[in-house]
Design an enzyme around this catalytic site. Structure first.
Site, PDB file in Angstrom:
ATOM      1  N   HIS C  61       0.814  -1.211   0.000  1.00 38.62           N
ATOM      2  CA  HIS C  61       0.000   0.000   0.000  1.00 38.62           C
ATOM      3  C   HIS C  61       0.848   1.261   0.000  1.00 38.62           C
ATOM      4  O   HIS C  61       0.535   2.238  -0.675  1.00 38.62           O
ATOM      5  CB  HIS C  61      -0.920  -0.019   1.227  1.00 38.62           C
ATOM      6  CG  HIS C  61      -1.991   1.011   1.189  1.00 38.62           C
ATOM      7  ND1 HIS C  61      -3.210   0.788   0.596  1.00 38.62           N
ATOM      8  CD2 HIS C  61      -2.026   2.288   1.651  1.00 38.62           C
ATOM      9  CE1 HIS C  61      -3.942   1.884   0.700  1.00 38.62           C
ATOM     10  NE2 HIS C  61      -3.259   2.804   1.342  1.00 38.62           N
ATOM     11  N   TYR C  64       4.363   0.343  -2.959  1.00 34.23           N
ATOM     12  CA  TYR C  64       4.109  -0.110  -4.336  1.00 34.23           C
ATOM     13  C   TYR C  64       5.176  -1.085  -4.812  1.00 34.23           C
ATOM     14  O   TYR C  64       5.588  -1.076  -5.961  1.00 34.23           O
ATOM     15  CB  TYR C  64       4.014   1.093  -5.291  1.00 34.23           C
ATOM     16  CG  TYR C  64       2.820   1.950  -5.003  1.00 34.23           C
ATOM     17  CD1 TYR C  64       1.589   1.660  -5.578  1.00 34.23           C
ATOM     18  CD2 TYR C  64       2.899   3.025  -4.142  1.00 34.23           C
ATOM     19  CE1 TYR C  64       0.478   2.416  -5.291  1.00 34.23           C
ATOM     20  CE2 TYR C  64       1.789   3.794  -3.846  1.00 34.23           C
ATOM     21  CZ  TYR C  64       0.583   3.486  -4.422  1.00 34.23           C
ATOM     22  OH  TYR C  64      -0.511   4.233  -4.138  1.00 34.23           O
ATOM     23  N   HIS C 107     -11.028   1.748  -0.973  1.00 29.43           N
ATOM     24  CA  HIS C 107     -11.206   1.284   0.405  1.00 29.43           C
ATOM     25  C   HIS C 107     -11.949  -0.046   0.366  1.00 29.43           C
ATOM     26  O   HIS C 107     -12.958  -0.235   1.040  1.00 29.43           O
ATOM     27  CB  HIS C 107     -11.937   2.332   1.257  1.00 29.43           C
ATOM     28  CG  HIS C 107     -11.138   2.779   2.438  1.00 29.43           C
ATOM     29  ND1 HIS C 107     -11.694   3.245   3.590  1.00 29.43           N
ATOM     30  CD2 HIS C 107      -9.802   2.803   2.634  1.00 29.43           C
ATOM     31  CE1 HIS C 107     -10.723   3.546   4.444  1.00 29.43           C
ATOM     32  NE2 HIS C 107      -9.576   3.286   3.887  1.00 29.43           N
ATOM     33  N   GLN C 252     -11.872   1.636  11.059  1.00 26.31           N
ATOM     34  CA  GLN C 252     -11.911   2.939  11.709  1.00 26.31           C
ATOM     35  C   GLN C 252     -13.274   3.576  11.512  1.00 26.31           C
ATOM     36  O   GLN C 252     -13.969   3.276  10.565  1.00 26.31           O
ATOM     37  CB  GLN C 252     -10.847   3.863  11.119  1.00 26.31           C
ATOM     38  CG  GLN C 252      -9.483   3.260  11.060  1.00 26.31           C
ATOM     39  CD  GLN C 252      -9.017   3.105   9.638  1.00 26.31           C
ATOM     40  OE1 GLN C 252      -9.164   4.007   8.847  1.00 26.31           O
ATOM     41  NE2 GLN C 252      -8.454   1.965   9.311  1.00 26.31           N
ATOM     42  N   ASP C 280      -1.435  14.955   4.838  1.00 24.74           N
ATOM     43  CA  ASP C 280      -2.459  14.254   5.604  1.00 24.74           C
ATOM     44  C   ASP C 280      -1.872  12.980   6.204  1.00 24.74           C
ATOM     45  O   ASP C 280      -0.894  12.447   5.700  1.00 24.74           O
ATOM     46  CB  ASP C 280      -3.651  13.910   4.715  1.00 24.74           C
ATOM     47  CG  ASP C 280      -3.287  12.896   3.662  1.00 24.74           C
ATOM     48  OD1 ASP C 280      -2.357  13.177   2.872  1.00 24.74           O
ATOM     49  OD2 ASP C 280      -3.885  11.809   3.626  1.00 24.74           O
TER      50      ASP C 280
HETATM   51  N1  LIG Z   1      -2.237   3.302 -10.358  1.00 26.93           N
HETATM   52  C1  LIG Z   1      -1.446   4.364 -10.263  1.00 26.93           C
HETATM   53  N2  LIG Z   1      -1.188   5.085 -11.334  1.00 26.93           N
HETATM   54  C2  LIG Z   1      -0.421   6.184 -11.227  1.00 26.93           C
HETATM   55  N3  LIG Z   1       0.097   6.634 -10.118  1.00 26.93           N
HETATM   56  C3  LIG Z   1      -0.148   5.943  -9.035  1.00 26.93           C
HETATM   57  C4  LIG Z   1      -0.924   4.788  -9.057  1.00 26.93           C
HETATM   58  N4  LIG Z   1      -1.028   4.314  -7.828  1.00 26.93           N
HETATM   59  C5  LIG Z   1      -0.344   5.167  -7.069  1.00 26.93           C
HETATM   60  N5  LIG Z   1       0.175   6.154  -7.799  1.00 26.93           N
HETATM   61  C6  LIG Z   1       0.890   7.296  -7.295  1.00 26.93           C
HETATM   62  O1  LIG Z   1       1.887   6.952  -6.403  1.00 26.93           O
HETATM   63  C7  LIG Z   1       2.007   7.965  -5.392  1.00 26.93           C
HETATM   64  C8  LIG Z   1       1.979   7.367  -4.044  1.00 26.93           C
HETATM   65  O2  LIG Z   1       0.666   6.941  -3.815  1.00 26.93           O
HETATM   66  P1  LIG Z   1       0.050   6.765  -2.382  1.00 26.93           P
HETATM   67  O3  LIG Z   1       1.029   6.163  -1.496  1.00 26.93           O
HETATM   68  O4  LIG Z   1      -1.241   6.078  -2.596  1.00 26.93           O
HETATM   69  O5  LIG Z   1      -0.237   8.232  -1.912  1.00 26.93           O
HETATM   70  P2  LIG Z   1      -0.886   8.526  -0.515  1.00 26.93           P
HETATM   71  O6  LIG Z   1       0.219   8.556   0.432  1.00 26.93           O
HETATM   72  O7  LIG Z   1      -1.532   9.838  -0.724  1.00 26.93           O
HETATM   73  O8  LIG Z   1      -1.850   7.413  -0.256  1.00 26.93           O
HETATM   74  C9  LIG Z   1       0.820   8.890  -5.581  1.00 26.93           C
HETATM   75  O9  LIG Z   1       1.237  10.073  -6.164  1.00 26.93           O
HETATM   76  C10 LIG Z   1      -0.061   8.151  -6.502  1.00 26.93           C
HETATM   77  O10 LIG Z   1      -0.774   9.077  -7.283  1.00 26.93           O
END
Ligand SMILES: Nc1ncnc2c1ncn2[C@@H]1O[C@H](COP(=O)(O)OP(=O)(O)O)[C@@H](O)[C@H]1O
Ligand SMILES: [Mg+2]
Lengths: 85, 229, 751, 85
Positions: C61, C64, C107, C252, C280
């Protein structure tokens, strides 16, 4: 310390949409014997005091002013002693 | 005419009310924070929709204790125009400025939709430009708009001609006597569930609420013998 | 205090040695190789807090780790892109110093367990992503998938997810203007709940979550921290099992009222200029926000955990760092700004507490009760998680489908009955039951609410508007991930074009099964190939998104569902177009070419009860040409209504344009294809358009000149939908009757 | 006839936004001693039966399936005899 337990219920003669809906749902769930459902609120308020009389007077005011809307709701409350944590 | 738009923690339609005044009347309008204790100098007071204090406990129950609500009472006494919309209506009920109380919609669901209303009287500052019996499209958006009052109060509302709007067609929420909006005996306080401030331009689907604002401006002008305002 | 005191758990925590010996890190989803790496970075064995922090930062999460190599395929730049993936949300220029900010997030797992709170907190989370950029949220969208609307459990999930979304969005006062809902067996037990938020911002207000300025204070904003959702981040990266059911307290509870106050106060803080950086606390709460803010600035952060507002007694550092209590933010300001900044939160009645400071050592150090309880390098926390190139394998079902002849179905005699049946399919039927629970009008900017191809929201103070749509046909993606991926992007763009907008960019939510299965990983990479290709051709870069893997249940994986959230720019309010027929006598055109394409269609699934073969083929160059020509005609004022053809083909599109417009139509078509294909094939790049008679010729010429096939197929008239094919009447139905079927489908099943 | 009295409360460690808001309101109203407020539901269900054991089993099912959301809420209930109206 004291804990006030407050029950707020919709007045008997006021149609209660929530109660009716739950009753309907209970029938659908296979409980035709549930023939009258009333839904209210149950509140627990811990009070930083040990004076029962004073507390009762205060809780009464809380109920009248805030916790119940006496146009549509009835209330009653109990005070119980709680052990200091 | 000076308009105050009250702002409680959790008010959402404050912006919409403000825009409605700005765009349909162009008269001075200000936000007034719930902690303020005076509404002196305001001729029209808008109590906006939203979820004041999250609508926790009961809609409007907590907002009613904000300092500004004492100022609203003073303003009502001196004859200022007060319009409570949706949560604003609920606050006016909770504070006793209008009779009755709200229950959950019979469907127990929040309902947002265009809604036809029937105008019950046009001798009020807020409704002068409508015809009695006219049907107007003013949307609703609420979870607790099921107006309740007891028999005696209903009789009194009818006797004093205090019902301003009723729902035309199907009653969306189960309210007593299809009531959508009521006024106080003096006729200067109106509370209603539908949102006239969302119905001031065809771009947004309807301008059925616009005349409530132009009506009250005219009433104010007549009252003050003013030419501009 | 009255609360029953909860004894500190710290005493029960395993020691660093126990974690190593008993391999406790494995329960946290950390592999042995990853553990070794962590030991190397620390120069010792991590203690319980440290391994907890690493485990969430290195979960799928947050890191990635399984999808990064796949995400690199997306085009992420373009002339209008101000901020691409990397921050909370992406940002696209819309001219006049203004920009649009948007992102989608899932979610799914929390919603499967507690649908109301799961969906509600999903909405709350994505809103925070938008306003933490400094942007005012103006619209919400949602994309939902459930099992078939038959079992009580599915109805329960559907009902409570919808009321959770409504409960949060309505209360916070952001209109939920659109979305999509699909019901299919593939999502039984594993619903998808994706929420998207769109905001507006001035270029000079754009915030970044950076902890700059050594010595600057770090502030915590929002309600006190409780033991909510501890390990939520790792939880979201696991399959749903009976075991995860037992982890229930991980759910939550949202407080939209608190978030409303937080939103207003944060926007006021940003407007006042009294801050350095803000972020956030989303997944992995305090851990993720502090580590990322420090890493982005190349700095370190010290946190004094005794200062963290706590809702429960006896919370341990581990619990505070991993809590996912909602509605919290972290910001950094200079000492000179402190007073003004805290005064704003005071006025809004929100807790705002100094909990740490920015350091120059590049480390995240945690202090509790006078001791340093953790000391970790932030770059390694945020950047060093290994990425995995998972094995990929073409699934057998895909090979087998190559030889399926999807034209072998016998044409039903009564094609009107087919239409009626399709209109009653919950995925196609009216979603009024859903969106009437959403306040889609608050903020008085919604020009086109739910119910048309795209929602349209006015940009206040301008003649501009934004159009938005979420789309994905999981059946197509399942049958052919590459083609399905292309179609998802193309359809989203087509929807936005139909409303009169120029497509700007997308955000995507990759909802897939377990990437540990080579066939699923193949679905993931192949569909991303298709999406990326479509983004390039349609010039809609990916500015952010979200990945949700392990969407499986006992029956297997969901359909691969990469949901696209598209935003387009309407240059002038006059261009706004909707799908309903507008006036008696208007000419009806079908643009685009129809072929016999039944694979993955609603017709195939609902009438023949199979999902097989290959999905429709899309030629992206043809799509692009068609979209340009159509948008040009809309902008030239030639078009009365436009509706893209998707599930249910021409038949359903005609019915919908009639129902929305409360008008009938008389249509007659000459075709060499079989009649059921004319009506129900789902060939791509097609749009149903109506024009005034006066503009008909000009419109036909404009489209024809672009090389796009076009046929005038009828006129808007009366109160019946009449369709004849090659002279034979196939449909003659009262619009009111069709409307009844279409409107009642969901409420009847939910009653 | 029997009446089931059902109390549904939010689990101890789960956030109760409603309770917090009411607590804040009570403080502003001049009741600083109200130091912990939890709000739950109170329901009365009249049952067309006199068999206590059977009723208890049924009410248990009603609670699990409908009246309480056991992910975030606890429930308890009592059965009382009521006089035929
Ligand atoms: N499927 C996707 N396509 C493009 N960018 C992605 C994708 N999934 C995640 N990202 C990008 O990777 C970055 C990290 O995402 P994330 O960890 O979900 O952010 P946050 O901390 O706000 O939850 C974000 O800028 C998100 O937009
Ligand atoms: Mg469409």
């Amino acid at each position: 310390m004291l804990k006030a337990i407050v029950y707020v219920t919709i007045k008997e003669n006021v149609l209660d949409p929530q109660g009716s809906a739950v009753q309907g749902a209970l029938h659908k769930l296979g409980f035709p014997e549930a023939n009258h459902v009333r839904i209210g609120k149950y509140m627990e308020i811990t009070l930083d005091t040990n004076n029962e009389q004073e507390a009762a007077a205060k809780v009464q005011v809380m109920c009248e002013k805030l916790l119940a809307n006496t146009v549509v709701e009835d209330y009653r409350f109990e005070l119980v002693q709680t052990v200091e944590a | 005419m000076r308009t105050a738009v009250l702002v409680f923690p959790g008010s959402n339609c404050d912006v919409d009310c403000y825009k409605a005044i700005e765009q349909t009347l162009g008269t001075p309008v200000e936000y007034v924070w719930h902690q303020e204790t005076s509404l002196d100098g305001f001729d029209l007071i808008l109590v906006p929709g939203g979820f004041s204090y999250g609508d926790y406990l009961r809609c409007g129950a907590i907002a009613r204790f904000a300092p500004v609500m004492d100022a609203v009472k003073v303003a009502v006494e001196r004859g200022a125009f007060v319009l409570g919309v949706c949560n604003g209506f609920q606050i006016l009920l909770e504070s006793g400025l209008l009779p009755g109380a709200m229950r959950k919609n019979t469907s127990l669901k929040f309902i947002c939709q265009p809604q036809m209303l029937r105008v019950a009287r046009n001798d009020l500052a807020f409704t002068a430009e409508y015809a009695v019996g006219e049907e107007i499209n003013v949307p609703i958006a609420h979870g607790e708009g099921n107006y309740y009052c007891d028999e005696a109060t209903l009789e009194e509302l009818k006797a004093n001609n205090q019902i301003v709007f009723t729902y035309a067609g199907t009653n969306p929420n189960g309210s007593v006597a299809d009531i959508a909006g009521i006024t106080n005996k003096q006729g200067n306080v109106v509370g209603m569930m539908p949102h006239p401030e969302r119905a001031v331009s065809e771009l947004l689907g309807s301008d059925g609420g616009k005349r409530m604002f132009t009506s009250v401006l005219n009433a104010w002008r007549e009252r003050n013998g003013a030419v501009i305002g | 205090m009255a609360q029953s005191s909860v004894k500190s758990n710290a005493a029960k925590e395993p020691t660093a040695a126990q974690i190593a010996e008993q391999k406790i890190y494995r329960q946290m989803g950390v592999t042995e190789a990853e553990y070794e790496l962590i030991c190397g970075f620390l120069g010792r064995n991590p203690n319980y807090v440290e391994i907890g922090v690493f485990s969430v930062m290195w979960s799928e999460h947050c890191s990635y780790k399984n999808s990064k190599p796949v995400l690199r395929k997306f085009p992420v730049t373009g002339p209008r892109v101000l901020m691409g993936p990397g921050e909370g949300a992406g940002i696209v220029d819309i001219g006049d110093n203004q920009a649009v900010v948007f992102k989608i997030e899932s979610h799914n797992h929390p919603s499967a367990i507690e649908p109301f709170q799961g969906a509600a907190t999903g909405v709350g989370g994505i809103i925070r992503d938008i306003f933490s950029m400094g942007s005012r949220p103006i619209a919400l969208m949602n994309s939902l998938r459930f099992g078939r609307l038959e079992s009580e459990r599915v109805k329960y999930l559907f009902e409570h997810v919808v009321s959770g979304i409504a409960g949060y969005g309505n209360c916070i006062g952001i209109p939920t203007v659109g979305g999509e809902v699909v019901f299919d067996e593939a999502y039984e037990g594993n619903p998808l709940v994706n929420a998207m938020c769109i905001g507006l911002i001035n270029h000079d207000q754009i915030q970044r979550g950076v902890a700059k300025g050594v010595g600057n204070p770090v502030y915590y904003v929002g309600p006190a921290t409780g033991r909510d959702g501890i390990h939520g981040a790792t939880f979201a990266s696991e399959e749903l099992t009976a075991e995860s059911e037992a982890k229930r307290p991980a759910v939550q509870v949202g407080d939209p009222f608190m978030e409303k106050l937080c939103l207003e106060a944060c926007l006021e803080l940003i407007a006042s200029g009294n801050l350095v950086g803000i972020q956030d606390m989303g997944a992995a709460g305090l851990t993720c926000s502090s580590a990322e803010m420090a890493a982005k600035a190349g700095n370190g952060i010290e946190l004094y955990l005794d200062e963290v507002p706590q809702r429960e007694t006896g919370m341990t550092p581990y619990e505070m760092m991993l809590s996912e209590s909602q509605e919290r933010m972290l910001f950094v300001c200079t000492p000179e700004q402190e007073e003004a900044a805290t005064a704003i939160f005071d006025r809004w009645g929100i807790i705002c507490k100094k909990v740490g400071k920015v350091t120059d050592d590049g480390r995240l150090r945690l202090f509790h009760k006078g001791e340093q309880v953790a000391d970790m390098p932030v770059q390694e926390l945020t950047e060093a998680c290994p990425t995995y190139n998972k094995p990929s394998k073409v699934p057998a079902y895909y090979e087998a489908n190559a030889s399926v002849d999807t034209t072998r179905y016998e044409e039903p005699a009564d094609l009107q009955a087919v239409l009626e049946k399709l209109l009653d399919v919950p995925s196609i039927a009216s979603k009024e039951w859903v969106y009437n629970q959403y306040d889609y009008m608050v903020r008085t900017g919604t020009v086109i609410g739910p119910g048309s191809d795209a929602a349209v929201v006015h940009v206040p103070g301008t003649r501009k508007a934004l159009a938005t749509s979420t789309d994905c046909n999981g059946r197509y993606v399942y049958l052919d991930p590459e083609m399905g991926g292309r179609i998802a992007v193309a359809e989203a763009a087509r929807n936005v074009v139909c409303s009169g907008a120029e497509p700007l960019a997308i955000t995507d939510n990759l909802n897939f099964g377990s990437p540990d299965k080579p066939e699923i990983f193949w679905q993931l990479t192949t569909s991303v190939d298709g999406m990326a290709e479509a983004c390039r051709v349609l010039e809609t870069p990916v500015i952010g998104g979200n990945v949700s893997l392990y969407n499986e249940n006992t029956k297997g994986a969901i359909y691969p569902t990469p949901v696209i959230g598209m935003v387009g720019l309407i240059h002038d309010l006059d261009h706004i177009t909707s799908q309903g027929f507008k006036a008696e006598g208007d000419a009806i055109f079908l643009i685009g070419e129809t072929n016999v394409e039944f694979g993955g269609s609603e017709y195939q699934a609902s009438i023949f009860n199979v999902v097989e073969g290959r999905p429709p083929v899309i030629d992206l160059a043809v799509e692009k040409t068609m979209q340009n020509a159509l948008l040009g005609s809309i902008q030239a004022g030639l078009v009365q209504s436009a509706h893209d053809l998707s599930e249910g083909g021409l038949g359903v599109a005609l019915a919908e344009s009639c129902i929305s417009g409360k008008r009938g139509a008389s249509v007659s078509i000459e075709s060499t294809l079989r009649a059921d294909a004319v009506l129900y094939s789902e060939s791509q790049s097609r749009v149903l358009v109506s024009t005034t008679q006066a503009n008909a010729a000009a419109f036909a010429e404009a489209i024809g000149k672009a090389g796009v096939p076009i046929a005038q197929i009828g006129t808007v008239t009366g109160e019946t939908l009449n369709v004849s094919i090659n002279g034979a009447s196939k449909i003659a139905a009262q619009v009111s009757k069709l409307q009844q079927i279409w409107k009642d489908a969901i409420p009847c099943r939910m009653a």
